[in-house]
Design a protein around this motif. Structure first.
Motif, short mmCIF file in Angstrom:
data_model
loop_
_atom_site.label_atom_id
_atom_site.label_comp_id
_atom_site.label_asym_id
_atom_site.label_seq_id
_atom_site.Cartn_x
_atom_site.Cartn_y
_atom_site.Cartn_z
N GLU A 13 0.94 -1.25 0.11
CA GLU A 13 0.10 0.11 -0.02
C GLU A 13 0.86 1.23 -0.02
O GLU A 13 1.60 1.32 0.81
CB GLU A 13 -0.73 0.08 1.30
CG GLU A 13 -2.12 -1.13 1.16
CD GLU A 13 -2.78 -0.86 -0.48
OE1 GLU A 13 -3.10 0.28 -0.87
OE2 GLU A 13 -2.91 -1.94 -0.92
N ASP A 73 0.64 5.89 -0.82
CA ASP A 73 -0.07 6.82 -1.38
C ASP A 73 0.56 7.42 -2.75
O ASP A 73 1.60 7.52 -2.94
CB ASP A 73 0.09 8.01 -0.45
CG ASP A 73 1.36 8.49 -0.10
OD1 ASP A 73 2.33 7.48 0.11
OD2 ASP A 73 1.46 9.51 0.12
N ASN A 79 -2.37 -0.97 -9.21
CA ASN A 79 -2.63 0.35 -8.93
C ASN A 79 -3.31 1.22 -9.90
O ASN A 79 -3.40 2.39 -9.87
CB ASN A 79 -1.44 1.12 -8.34
CG ASN A 79 -0.80 0.62 -7.19
OD1 ASN A 79 -1.39 0.70 -6.29
ND2 ASN A 79 0.24 -0.20 -7.15
#
Ligand code: SF4
Length: 301
Positions: free
Chosen positions: A145, A147, A177
């Motif tokens: 994960e 950002d 993604n």
């Protein structure tokens, strides 16, 4: 017993260049300090210490007035700080690593979120990340994960990753993604010299009964080379020095392959080949003596 050397093995050009640079500087100045080990190989490090190259952990420990940056490279703050402290800097950053640093810096300046496929605690990766001013992250898991604030992503690889593994990483990363990315930039920063060694190691493993991989246990690319050979199913041993080879490994083997990581000196490879030769001869002589003791018509089980 046949001993086969991989078609590409041992020191890469970046490591040879770095060693030449620090040896030359130590020769001229008598003593210099190196920020971390020039290469991840204890044999090379010991040899350099004898020639006046001391390994230090940081600029605070530099006593000689001259500090060398290794082939792995460092962040821009090191050049700045060394200058502020009045130290001479020998920058032995490999030109291929330098390209990666420059790519990281310019992509971040263009607003990309930089992802490096690599090990966070590897010196080269730490160095490249230092050029991103906090906009870069290193990951090994393509589904980790992360950002992506501006939906712009750039992907780079640690130079010692194989092209094949980078391609797989990119495919899985994009698959995971794609819904969060508007723009994607991929810069193939894998090193051709490393890839050449992986290919040669696979070829070697295919034609030998046993493979000996020579190199520092703390060398990421040597460990990967050993894993590459082991993954083909061939018996593989990773050693640092010739003395670690066990005679029993060679029993019943017709061909033994030798390969070595990019930080392994020629001398270590030659010593390994010489020891294999000697042990092979001893086993052969032992086999001959055992054969001579057998009586005709009485071949034992
Ligand atoms: S492996 Fe490649 S990138 Fe790394 S030091 Fe050697 S030549 Fe440079």
């Amino acid at each position: 017993m046949r001993i086969v050397r991989a078609k590409a093995l041992g020191f890469c050009f970046g490591v040879r260049r770095a060693i030449d640079m620090v040896e030359e500087a130590a020769d001229e100045r008598g003593h210099i300090d190196s920020l971390g080990s020039i290469v991840h190989n204890p044999v090379v490090v010991d040899g350099l210490v004898e020639k006046g190259v001391q390994v230090v952990g940081g600029l605070d420990d530099v006593a000689s007035g001259t500090v060398a940056v290794t082939a792995h490279g460092r962040g821009p703050e090191i050049t700045r700080e060394a200058k502020e402290r009045g130290l001479d800097l020998i920058d032995a950053t490999c030109p291929i690593v330098r390209k990666s640093q420059k790519a990281a810096r310019s992509l971040c300046a263009e607003g990309f979120r930089l992802i490096i496929y690599g090990e966070t605690d590897h010196p080269e990766v730490r160095g490249v990340l230092a050029w991103t001013e906090g906009k870069g992250t290193a990951i090994l898991d393509p589904e980790a994960e992360i950002d992506i604030p501006r939906r712009k992503v750039a992907l780079l690889a640690q130079t010692t990753k194989s092209e094949e593994s980078f391609a797989k990483f990119v495919a899985r990363f994009v698959g995971h993604n794609i819904g969060r990315i508007n723009e994607l930039r991929i810069v193939n920063t894998t090193c051709p010299e490393t890839d050449e060694r992986y290919h040669a190691a696979r070829e070697l493993a295919a034609e030998c009964d046993l493979v000996i991989v020579v190199g520092g246990r703390n060398s990421a690319n040597t460990r990967k080379l050993a894993q590459t050979c082991a993954d083909t199913g061939v018996e593989t041993h990773h050693i640092e020095r010739a003395g670690e080879i066990k005679s029993r490994w060679l029993e019943g083997k017709d061909s033994v392959g030798v390969t070595a990581g990019a930080s392994t000196p020629d001398q270590s490879i030659d010593e390994v080949v010489a020891r294999l030769d000697k042990l092979g001869e001893q086993l052969h002589a032992k086999g001959r003596r055992a054969g001579q003791r057998l009586q005709p018509g009485r071949v034992g089980a």
